[in-house]
Design an enzyme around this catalytic site. Structure first.
Site: not given
Ligand SMILES: *Cc1c(COP(=O)(O)O)cnc(C)c1O
Length: 402
Positions: A142, A227, A256
């Site tokens: 993702f 990532d 995040k």
């Protein structure tokens, strides 16, 4: 009031449903406020937050350091655009490079997907100047929802209906070094990889895999883009998850947990990858704005000052061991590191576990049909972890019977 009676929340849910695009469905709870690792819904129900806004609320809710930094900055200078620079963004970029202990250059964004868009554009440019035409990413990965990041995302259910994409991305099974070796040639511009797959179910790689990824990229001249949007900023008990593997990527993306709830992301290029973008190649009006930068500095300061990396390792182990020790028949195991865990079930009952946990006053996330994700604030206390572990058998009983 019982946790099941939510008149104000129910009314808000109806209005949400009428006013919002249906992409999220209607979330199960309307939250009003938080403090530390606790949140309250609009009807006064109290919950222990074990998901932290999807690994975002690193300092928990309403942390004094975050409140002070954001309040001070918004009252001083909230926005400059990139027409002008400001001190908080400079301090934050220097601080991140310092923590990474490698020479690099930073680009700030507002979100994770934008950080990956920046990394992808940079890799496209790298490829164009070197005759490299394709990218490699992992199955079930993702990387975000905008079209470039979505092109790199290996989950067919969220990807396929939006193709074809403007970039050629080839997918390999995560954790399979031989498959990666076959997929990467001298025509590959970059390999995008999560050091632990988040949305796939908190899936750590086999030992040595990330080192092999680094070697394969080096042997073929492909950029390695890590990532770390979900895995970084103390989540695993280190500042960055790639530090567990002893591997430095060429490009690192963050978001995040960095802003502790304020929107900020970063794309960091190391060595030559830091100067692939030339003047005018990329930009963002809001990216790295002073308020979000001040928030991120407060997050990093607090993690350091309060010894939260050590704390994450200790309470993370307490949480994982405590869950495993319940030995419940619905429980198949626990995986992950630090305060980032996938609780594996023996049946597809994660939605029932999430609902039963909410009924018992705990917020968890049904990530996959048989995986429940825990990513609580890094400040969660040992007592709070113990309370969840004690409540878990009854939650699992209820979920098994539901
Ligand atoms: C959440 C996430 C993204 C996307 O971030 P957004 O801020 O939602 O755009 C990308 N990659 C990983 C690994 C993520 O966990």
């Amino acid at each position: 009031m019982s946790l099941y009676e939510r008149p104000v929340g129910d009314a808000l849910s109806k209005r949400f449903e009428a006013a919002f695009m249906p992409n999220y469905g209607v979330p199960p709870l309307a939250l009003a406020r938080g403090e530390g690792s606790k949140v309250w819904d609009v009807d006064g129900g109290e919950y222990l937050d074990l998901i932290g806004g999807i690994a975002v609320s690193s300092l928990g809710h309403a942390h004094p350091a975050l409140v002070e930094a954001v309040s001070r900055q918004v009252a001083t200078l909230a926005h400059t655009s990139n027409l002008f620079l400001h001190e908080p963004e400079v301090l934050l970029a220097e601080r991140l490079l310092d923590l990474l202990a490698a020479p690099g250059r930073v680009f700030f964004t507002n979100s994770g997907t934008e950080a990956n868009e920046a990394a992808l554009k940079l890799a496209v440019k790298y490829g164009k100047t070197n005759g490299r035409t394709y990218f490699v990413a992992a199955e079930n990965s993702f990387h975000g929802r905008t079209l470039g990041a979505l092109a790199l995302t290996g989950k067919a259910s969220i990807r396929d209906q939006f193709g074809p994409f403007p970039v050629d991305v080839r997918f390999v099974p995560y954790g399979d070094a031989e498959a990666l070796k076959s997929a990467v040639t001298e025509e590959c511009a970059a390999v995008f990889m999560e050091p632990t797959q988040g949305e796939a179910g908190v899936v750590p790689p086999p030992a040595g895999y990330f080192k092999a990824v680094r070697e394969i990229c080096d042997a073929n001249g492909a950029l390695l883009v890590a990532d770390e949007i979900q895995s970084a900023i103390g989540r695993t008990g280190h500042w960055f998850a790639h530090q567990h593997e002893g591997v430095l990527p060429d490009v690192l993306t963050l978001a995040k947990g960095l802003g502790g709830g304020m929107p900020i992301g970063a794309c960091i290029g190391f060595g030559p990858a830091g100067t692939i973008f030339a003047k005018g190649d990329h930009g963002s009006t809001f990216g790295g704005n002073p308020v979000s930068a001040a928030a991120a500095l407060a997050v990093l300061d607090t993690i350091e000052k309060d010894g939260l990396l050590e704390h994450v390792r200790t309470v993370g182990a307490q949480l994982a061991d405590g869950i495993a020790a319940t030995g419940h028949p619905l429980l198949a195991g626990v995986r992950g590191r630090g305060l980032w865990l996938g609780v594996l079930l023996t049946a597809d009952r994660s939605a029932q576990v999430q609902a039963a946990a909410q009924g018992a006053g705990f917020l968890v996330n049904a990530l996959q049909p048989d995986v429940v994700r825990l990513a609580p604030p890094l400040v969660i206390t040992s007592g709070q972890v113990a309370a969840f572990v004690a409540a878990l058998p009854a939650i699992l009983d209820e979920a098994a019977d539901a």
